[in-house]
Design a protein around this motif. Structure first.
Motif, PDB file in Angstrom:
ATOM      1  N   PRO A 641       0.749  -1.194   0.075  1.00  0.00           N
ATOM      2  CA  PRO A 641       0.049   0.222   0.001  1.00  0.00           C
ATOM      3  C   PRO A 641       0.755   1.408   0.022  1.00  0.00           C
ATOM      4  O   PRO A 641       2.017   1.285   0.745  1.00  0.00           O
ATOM      5  CB  PRO A 641      -0.876  -0.084   1.318  1.00  0.00           C
ATOM      6  N   ALA A 642       0.315   2.402  -0.782  1.00  0.00           N
ATOM      7  CA  ALA A 642       1.135   3.422  -0.781  1.00  0.00           C
ATOM      8  C   ALA A 642       0.472   4.483   0.081  1.00  0.00           C
ATOM      9  O   ALA A 642       1.305   5.607   0.472  1.00  0.00           O
ATOM     10  CB  ALA A 642       1.377   4.059  -2.357  1.00  0.00           C
ATOM     11  N   HIS A 643      -0.657   4.454   0.110  1.00  0.00           N
ATOM     12  CA  HIS A 643      -1.548   5.679   0.551  1.00  0.00           C
ATOM     13  C   HIS A 643      -1.720   5.110   2.312  1.00  0.00           C
ATOM     14  O   HIS A 643      -2.011   4.081   2.619  1.00  0.00           O
ATOM     15  CB  HIS A 643      -2.727   5.954   0.150  1.00  0.00           C
ATOM     16  N   PRO A 644      -1.394   6.306   3.112  1.00  0.00           N
ATOM     17  CA  PRO A 644      -1.760   5.913   4.704  1.00  0.00           C
ATOM     18  C   PRO A 644      -3.151   5.340   4.886  1.00  0.00           C
ATOM     19  O   PRO A 644      -3.318   4.615   5.904  1.00  0.00           O
ATOM     20  CB  PRO A 644      -1.361   7.453   5.298  1.00  0.00           C
ATOM     21  N   TYR A 645      -4.147   5.884   4.346  1.00  0.00           N
ATOM     22  CA  TYR A 645      -5.479   5.661   4.656  1.00  0.00           C
ATOM     23  C   TYR A 645      -5.624   3.984   4.055  1.00  0.00           C
ATOM     24  O   TYR A 645      -6.050   3.396   4.966  1.00  0.00           O
ATOM     25  CB  TYR A 645      -6.471   6.276   3.690  1.00  0.00           C
ATOM     26  N   PHE A 710       3.244   4.204  -8.949  1.00  0.00           N
ATOM     27  CA  PHE A 710       4.006   3.398  -8.177  1.00  0.00           C
ATOM     28  C   PHE A 710       4.308   1.893  -8.787  1.00  0.00           C
ATOM     29  O   PHE A 710       3.286   1.123  -9.179  1.00  0.00           O
ATOM     30  CB  PHE A 710       3.502   3.172  -6.667  1.00  0.00           C
ATOM     31  N   GLY A 711       5.721   1.383  -8.570  1.00  0.00           N
ATOM     32  CA  GLY A 711       5.979   0.280  -9.484  1.00  0.00           C
ATOM     33  C   GLY A 711       6.087   0.266 -10.743  1.00  0.00           C
ATOM     34  O   GLY A 711       5.624   1.138 -11.535  1.00  0.00           O
ATOM     35  N   ALA A 713       4.842  -1.949 -13.214  1.00  0.00           N
ATOM     36  CA  ALA A 713       3.895  -2.553 -13.993  1.00  0.00           C
ATOM     37  C   ALA A 713       2.774  -1.584 -14.588  1.00  0.00           C
ATOM     38  O   ALA A 713       2.073  -1.858 -15.385  1.00  0.00           O
ATOM     39  CB  ALA A 713       3.229  -3.726 -13.271  1.00  0.00           C
ATOM     40  N   GLY A 714       2.724  -0.552 -13.887  1.00  0.00           N
ATOM     41  CA  GLY A 714       1.757   0.608 -14.334  1.00  0.00           C
ATOM     42  C   GLY A 714       0.387   0.273 -13.985  1.00  0.00           C
ATOM     43  O   GLY A 714      -0.486   0.862 -14.281  1.00  0.00           O
ATOM     44  N   THR A 715       0.353  -0.678 -12.915  1.00  0.00           N
ATOM     45  CA  THR A 715      -1.223  -0.936 -12.540  1.00  0.00           C
ATOM     46  C   THR A 715      -1.481  -0.368 -11.093  1.00  0.00           C
ATOM     47  O   THR A 715      -2.610  -0.276 -10.698  1.00  0.00           O
ATOM     48  CB  THR A 715      -1.199  -2.430 -12.250  1.00  0.00           C
ATOM     49  N   HIS A 716      -0.704   0.325 -10.456  1.00  0.00           N
ATOM     50  CA  HIS A 716      -0.413   0.871  -9.175  1.00  0.00           C
ATOM     51  C   HIS A 716      -0.447   2.439  -9.088  1.00  0.00           C
ATOM     52  O   HIS A 716       0.522   3.021  -9.791  1.00  0.00           O
ATOM     53  CB  HIS A 716       0.612   0.185  -8.135  1.00  0.00           C
ATOM     54  N   ARG A 717      -1.422   3.159  -8.627  1.00  0.00           N
ATOM     55  CA  ARG A 717      -1.541   4.475  -8.712  1.00  0.00           C
ATOM     56  C   ARG A 717      -2.128   4.959  -7.120  1.00  0.00           C
ATOM     57  O   ARG A 717      -3.021   4.514  -6.760  1.00  0.00           O
ATOM     58  CB  ARG A 717      -1.971   5.196  -9.803  1.00  0.00           C
ATOM     59  N   ALA A 718      -1.381   6.273  -6.796  1.00  0.00           N
ATOM     60  CA  ALA A 718      -2.025   6.626  -5.325  1.00  0.00           C
ATOM     61  C   ALA A 718      -1.947   8.128  -5.371  1.00  0.00           C
ATOM     62  O   ALA A 718      -0.924   8.711  -6.090  1.00  0.00           O
ATOM     63  CB  ALA A 718      -1.348   6.080  -4.422  1.00  0.00           C
ATOM     64  N   ALA A 719      -2.643   8.872  -4.710  1.00  0.00           N
ATOM     65  CA  ALA A 719      -2.858  10.312  -4.495  1.00  0.00           C
ATOM     66  C   ALA A 719      -2.368  10.516  -2.953  1.00  0.00           C
ATOM     67  O   ALA A 719      -3.244  10.720  -2.233  1.00  0.00           O
ATOM     68  CB  ALA A 719      -4.099  10.909  -4.774  1.00  0.00           C
ATOM     69  N   CYS A 720      -1.113  10.962  -2.958  1.00  0.00           N
ATOM     70  CA  CYS A 720      -0.612  11.325  -1.783  1.00  0.00           C
ATOM     71  C   CYS A 720       0.665  12.162  -1.952  1.00  0.00           C
ATOM     72  O   CYS A 720       1.746  11.783  -2.347  1.00  0.00           O
ATOM     73  CB  CYS A 720      -0.351  10.245  -0.849  1.00  0.00           C
ATOM     74  N   HIS A 721       0.872  13.048  -1.052  1.00  0.00           N
ATOM     75  CA  HIS A 721       2.113  13.828  -0.887  1.00  0.00           C
ATOM     76  C   HIS A 721       3.016  13.324  -0.176  1.00  0.00           C
ATOM     77  O   HIS A 721       4.142  13.456  -0.697  1.00  0.00           O
ATOM     78  CB  HIS A 721       1.897  15.300  -0.356  1.00  0.00           C
ATOM     79  N   PRO A 726       8.204   4.997  -2.513  1.00  0.00           N
ATOM     80  CA  PRO A 726       8.626   5.931  -3.317  1.00  0.00           C
ATOM     81  C   PRO A 726       7.866   5.763  -4.729  1.00  0.00           C
ATOM     82  O   PRO A 726       7.556   4.571  -5.236  1.00  0.00           O
ATOM     83  CB  PRO A 726      10.224   6.005  -3.675  1.00  0.00           C
ATOM     84  N   PRO A 727       7.284   6.967  -5.408  1.00  0.00           N
ATOM     85  CA  PRO A 727       6.729   6.526  -6.646  1.00  0.00           C
ATOM     86  C   PRO A 727       7.682   6.284  -7.700  1.00  0.00           C
ATOM     87  O   PRO A 727       8.723   6.448  -7.512  1.00  0.00           O
ATOM     88  CB  PRO A 727       6.066   7.923  -6.903  1.00  0.00           C
ATOM     89  N   THR A 728       7.091   5.804  -9.028  1.00  0.00           N
ATOM     90  CA  THR A 728       7.930   5.502 -10.152  1.00  0.00           C
ATOM     91  C   THR A 728       8.654   6.644 -10.577  1.00  0.00           C
ATOM     92  O   THR A 728       8.295   7.595 -10.702  1.00  0.00           O
ATOM     93  CB  THR A 728       7.064   4.993 -11.267  1.00  0.00           C
ATOM     94  N   GLY A 729       9.961   6.483 -10.516  1.00  0.00           N
ATOM     95  CA  GLY A 729      10.926   7.245 -11.155  1.00  0.00           C
ATOM     96  C   GLY A 729      11.473   8.146 -10.011  1.00  0.00           C
ATOM     97  O   GLY A 729      12.486   9.127 -10.261  1.00  0.00           O
ATOM     98  N   ASP A 730      10.976   7.856  -8.700  1.00  0.00           N
ATOM     99  CA  ASP A 730      11.542   8.699  -7.803  1.00  0.00           C
ATOM    100  C   ASP A 730      12.439   7.771  -7.025  1.00  0.00           C
ATOM    101  O   ASP A 730      11.867   7.052  -5.883  1.00  0.00           O
ATOM    102  CB  ASP A 730      10.496   9.362  -6.879  1.00  0.00           C
ATOM    103  N   THR A 731      13.832   7.949  -7.121  1.00  0.00           N
ATOM    104  CA  THR A 731      14.654   7.200  -6.043  1.00  0.00           C
ATOM    105  C   THR A 731      14.836   7.513  -4.772  1.00  0.00           C
ATOM    106  O   THR A 731      15.276   6.664  -3.916  1.00  0.00           O
ATOM    107  CB  THR A 731      16.020   7.177  -6.960  1.00  0.00           C
TER     108      THR A 731
END
Length: 740
Positions: A641-645, A710-711, A713-721, A726-731
């Protein structure tokens, strides 16, 4: 020394169909500071036991001679009503299942919490009001002194349940009976209420009886567990002892029926076949024998005694772990129609337990008796199947090869409702976008009030979006005729009892969509209704029955059959199993998966039960206060999970294992979601979750977080500051969050 001692409690109810023994020979002991979990399916006698202890039996009920209920050695049964009133609410109190119907809508919550204190302690109005504010603060009600003048309808479900608990505890009773205190609550609020009850029990030193059908709840919050079936105790032991070695097949069946987060999705859930017996004419032997795979002829002839070891009692001739007797005459356990405890007849479930890896079969084999469905005449015959039939094997979570074009697209949908004057608006759905592909199941999860059901109604055309669009086969839903492709969208409602017309027979209910759409002749419509009942595991005789003559699980089967009448491509299932017992829930979930395979259905499953969604869904979307905050495959959501909620929701799931290590391993390592969902009338600025988020910073209030991938595969996305990974491309890892 036991605070509460119950011996041979037997409750008899006089009904129009005859006398019913709702509770038979139940005994229990409860020490100070101890919690006893009372577990079983609906109708097994749990709540009736609690009501008998309180002296609150219905007018047609009474305890039989020989029953005994002693509080600190004082016999309660047979006390004059005046003396019993001095005990009820003072020394023994009860938290009822539905606070909305238990609280008086015409009186303020301050009055209702203070009332027992005034009656039992002789306090003045001012003293009672101060005590009420103190208790409301103790149970975690925000701004308790300011809320004393509020009415029940002004509070959320979680806050109403806190008021019920405050009312029950205002006199600091010796014993608290909590009857399904969290059944109607979201998983996050459920976790808070159960934690609160545990803290108050320890602080006040009271004993507690926790009545529930959820094995996960008792695993984490009960010291001992007592399992009831058909009014009798069938197993009793310390919680750790019971879960490490269940001896009664019914107890083992209840636990096995619970969907697990890590279980294989392609394997049907184990189920308990059939239905509980009719207690107007109970069987002579073991009441569970007709549903038990271990039953012998002895079980059908004699009632097994409650025996075993002193600390682990069970009522079974052939307990789990013991060798079965050699071959001999076996009772006939084929499901048969039987009269229900209510009006009409109750039909047994068609699904039965199956070995791992084998499909659960219906009355006519894996297809559920659908042979000949393609030989119907007219439109019933010519209408094409709802797409390719996927194999029974698990659908891969990660996409492989080119994806098919979306069957349905939701594009920036907004739905708001007026809330009185002054231009106030309820922001139910705020800019949600998602896609459904042919043959997949998309799960939509979130707390009550987050907009899930409203979005589902928009998708099937029951609500018009204020902005955005719903596309079916690439065409706007608003431009499609109701008698054309829009028939591909059908809905399975949350409450089958209120969604089925009580004045119509089942046959008329199933034929109604065909009649409105002018599909087939009357004879063909009737044939289609029989075919649908066969598919969902109900006999043809059900056509002549009314909805009230069925159990909850059977009504949900009828609701599913009605949704399938026009052979849709997409079914929106709104909380399809939330009101069902765990064993019946497993039957309905298996049925939904079987029908999806046989008809090539696409599901949108709306639920607050994350374990149910994990079992059904290929992809999952998480909603919070009208917005989609995370989307991904089941593995993405539950393992990464990427979002705290999302992580907070996972952390709140009750794990059916009393071992703390197992419970920790079964939930996400995240801060629990605290507090109540903000009002959709005035949602927070920026990130709407920020008011409950442990990691919120100033930017969360100023800017709405964008959806990020995130990841790989391009199947995972989330809206969180400040996501949990780390999101894709953010090392670099996200900035260190600051708790607020």
């Amino acid at each position: 020394m036991s605070v509460l001692q119950v011996e041979d409690l037997t409750v008899r109810l006089n009904t129009s169909r005859g006398a019913v023994r709702a509770v038979t020979g139940v005994g229990l002991r409860l020490a100070a500071g101890e919690t006893l979990g009372l577990v079983g399916e609906s109708g097994c006698g749990k709540s009736m036991t609690g009501l008998a202890l309180m002296g609150l039996l219905p007018g047609n009920g009474r305890t039989e001679a020989g029953s005994s209920v002693r509080l600190d050695g004082r016999e309660l049964l047979g006390l004059p009503e005046r003396q019993l009133r001095s005990v009820r609410g003072n020394e023994v109190a009860m938290v009822f299942q539905d606070p909305m119907t238990s609280l008086d809508p015409t009186k303020t919550i301050g009055y209702q919490v203070a009332e027992p204190y005034r009656l039992h302690r002789g306090a003045s109005r001012r003293e009672a009001a101060e005590r009420a504010a103190e208790m409301l603060a103790l149970v975690g009600l925000p701004r308790p002194a300011e809320r004393l003048g509020d009415y029940p309808h002004q509070l959320s479900g979680g806050l109403r349940q806190r008021v019920m608990i405050a009312t029950a505890l205002v006199c600091e009773p010796r014993v608290l009976i909590a009857d399904e205190p969290t059944t109607a609550l979201d998983v996050t609020v459920q976790a808070q209420i159960l934690e609160l009850l545990g803290e108050l029990r320890a602080r006040l030193g009271m004993a507690m009886i926790l009545i529930t059908h959820d094995m996960g709840v008792v695993a984490g919050h009960a010291d001992r567990v007592q399992v009831m079936y058909a009014g009798r105790t069938v197993e009793s032991a310390a919680t750790a002892t019971l879960f490490s070695g269940m001896r009664h097949p019914y107890t083992a069946g209840l636990l096995a029926s619970i969907p697990r987060l890590g279980a294989r999705r392609d394997v049907p859930l184990p189920t308990i076949p059939g239905m509980p017996p009719d207690l107007v004419s109970p069987p002579a032997g073991c009441a569970f024998a007709p549903r038990c795979a271990r039953a012998s002829a002895t079980c059908a002839e004699a009632q097994p005694p409650l025996s075993g070891e002193p600390r682990h009692l069970f009522a079974c001739f052939h307990p789990v772990g013991a060798e079965l007797p050699d071959a001999g005459p076996q009772p006939d356990r084929r499901p048969r129609p039987q009269a229900s405890a209510g009006l009409g007849a109750r039909f047994p479930a068609a699904l039965i337990s199956a070995p791992e890896g084998q499909e659960i079969q219906g009355p006519e084999g894996p297809g559920g008796g659908t042979e000949g469905a393609d030989q119907r005449r007219g439109e019933l015959r010519d209408r094409p199947a709802a797409g390719p039939q996927p194999a029974a094997a698990e659908v891969p979570l990660a996409p492989r090869g080119p994806e098919p074009p979306p069957l349905l697209e939701v594009v920036d949908v907004v739905r708001e409702f007026g809330a009185g004057g002054r231009g106030r608006r309820v922001h139910a759905v705020s800019g949600v976008s998602l896609t459904l592909r042919p043959g997949e199941t998309f799960g939509l999860v979130g707390e009550s009030g987050c907009g899930k059901s409203t979005l589902g109604r928009v998708i099937v055309g029951l609500e018009r979006p204020d902005a955005g669009e719903v596309l079916l086969h690439g065409r706007p839903l608003s431009a499609l005729r109701r008698r054309g492709p829009r028939r591909d969208l059908q809905m399975m409602f949350q409450d089958p009892y209120s969604s089925l017309d009580p004045r119509m027979r089942v046959g008329a209910i199933l034929r109604e969509p065909l009649r409105i759409q002018r599909v087939g002749s009357a004879r063909e419509q009737l044939a289609r209704a029989r075919e649908l009942l066969d598919e969902v595991g109900l006999p043809a005789q059900a056509l002549e029955r009314f909805p009230h003559e069925f159990s909850g699980g059977q009504r949900q089967r009828i609701g599913l059959a009605r949704a399938l009448t026009l052979r849709p491509r997409i079914v929106v299932a709104d909380e399809p199993v939330s009101a069902l017992d765990v064993s019946i829930r497993a039957q309905v979930l298996n049925l939904m998966q079987r029908l999806q395979r046989s008809h090539g259905l696409t599901y949108l499953v709306i639920s607050h039960d994350l374990a149910v969604v994990r079992h059904l869904a290929d992809r999952i979307g998480v909603m919070y206060l009208g917005r989609l905050v995370e989307e991904g495959t089941g593995e993405d959501i539950y393992q990464r999970p990427a979002h705290p909620y999302t992580a907070g929701l996972l952390a709140a799931i009750p794990v059916p294992d009393p071992d703390p290590a197992a419970r920790a391993a079964g939930s996400a390592p995240a801060a629990a979601v605290r507090g109540e969902l903000p009002s959709p009338l005035d949602p927070p600025s920026g990130c709407r979750f920020r008011t409950r988020c442990a990691f919120a910073q100033e930017v969360c209030a100023a800017e709405r977080p964008p959806m990020r991938a995130f990841g790989d595969a391009g199947t995972h996305r989330a809206a969180c500051h400040f996501p949990l990974r780390p999101p894709t491309g953010d090392t670099a890892p996200p900035s260190a969050p600051t708790r607020v």
